[in-house]
Design a protein around this motif. Structure first.
Motif: not given
Length: 291
Positions: A44, A260, A264, A268
């Motif tokens: 991230a 996350a 991911n 994001n």
């Protein structure tokens, strides 16, 4: 380019951080969960930096490379004081992105100091914390006091805790969250004092502090929940929505509490859409980043 930086916490304690981006770019501070380190934000962090943001990932006190508290104080109030020190050192009004423990700090800061941030992103945390999820986390954190014989063994422990996530092919990322000691075993890189005491009482006090702060939050706020989370329930989401009528909400399928890391790309995308609306880059930087 990512560089390591150091901040001074509330008690003069050193806080390790990774920092990317231009000093005058809109700032995003990433705050990890309990028992994690700043490296849990690695992907991230890079995505946000590539978009043109100034990104700061911080190791909380007692975690990663930050100093362990000499007095063993890992209370929410101490963490909030550290976060205020980091924000002051950076200057300006950042967006705060906090996962679990990092989210509790961020919510309290935004409630007590309404103009301190531009926006708030809560990652799988609300004032209502489900007991079974907390027991799950505490069980994982206390289950291996004698460490692991290998990184592979540590990976197996993570897999048992979080079956939503496929086992890592590359163990180098996991290695950043452990330390190899002189006895030849790998240990999680956080102060064991962080987890001592009656966790039920701690969680109740944290919950009450968050409930007191939440109604005063005025900045744009996004809650990102893992749909398979055992820490944040639909009832917890609705309770927070009653406190924050302006709350935006994303529920990510296939993700648990560690959103996350579990999904991911989806994570994001959710926070980038939110940032573009509430913490936009200057037009020239957006063009260069292809936004």
């Amino acid at each position: 380019m990512k560089v390591q930086a150091w901040f001074k916490g509330a008690n003069g304690n050193r806080l390790a951080a990774d920092l990317s981006g231009a000093e005058d770019a809109p700032t995003v501070i990433l705050l990890h969960g309990g028992g994690q380190t700043r490296h849990s934000w690695a992907r991230a962090h890079q995505v946000l930096a590539d978009k043109g943001y100034r990104v700061v990932s911080v190791d909380a006190r007692g975690h990663g490379e930050s100093d362990w508290a000499a007095d063993g104080d890992y209370s929410l109030e101490a963490q909030v004081a550290d976060l205020l020190a980091v924000i002051k050192a950076l200057g300006g009004r950042p967006v705060l992105v906090g996962a679990s423990m990092g989210g509790t700090q961020s919510l309290v800061v935004c409630g007590r100091y309404p103009d301190i941030a531009k926006a708030l992103v809560l990652v799988d945390v609300t004032p209502r914390l489900e007991p079974q999820g907390i027991e799950h986390i505490v069980g994982f954190m206390t289950r291996h006091p004698d460490g692991f014989a290998s990184l592979e063994q540590a990976a197996e422990a993570v897999g048992a805790y979080n079956p939503n996530r496929p086992p890592p092919r590359d163990l180098s990322g996991l290695a950043r969250n452990l330390r190899l000691r002189d006895d030849g075993r790998w240990y999680w890189h956080w102060d064991p004092c962080f987890i001592v005491g009656d966790h039920r009482d701690k969680v109740e006090r944290i919950s009450q502090t968050m409930k007191a702060a939440a109604p005063a939050v005025r900045v744009p706020t996004l809650l990102v929940r893992g749909r398979q989370s055992d820490v944040v329930s639909p009832d917890g989401v609705e309770e927070l929505r009653s406190m924050l009528p302006h709350l935006a909400f994303v529920d990510i399928e296939g993700a648990g509490h560690m959103v996350a890391g579990d999904k991911n790309d989806h994570f994001n995308s959710a926070i980038i859409d939110f940032l573009q609306e509430h913490h936009p880059l200057p037009q020239e930087e957006q063009t260069e980043a292809g936004l």
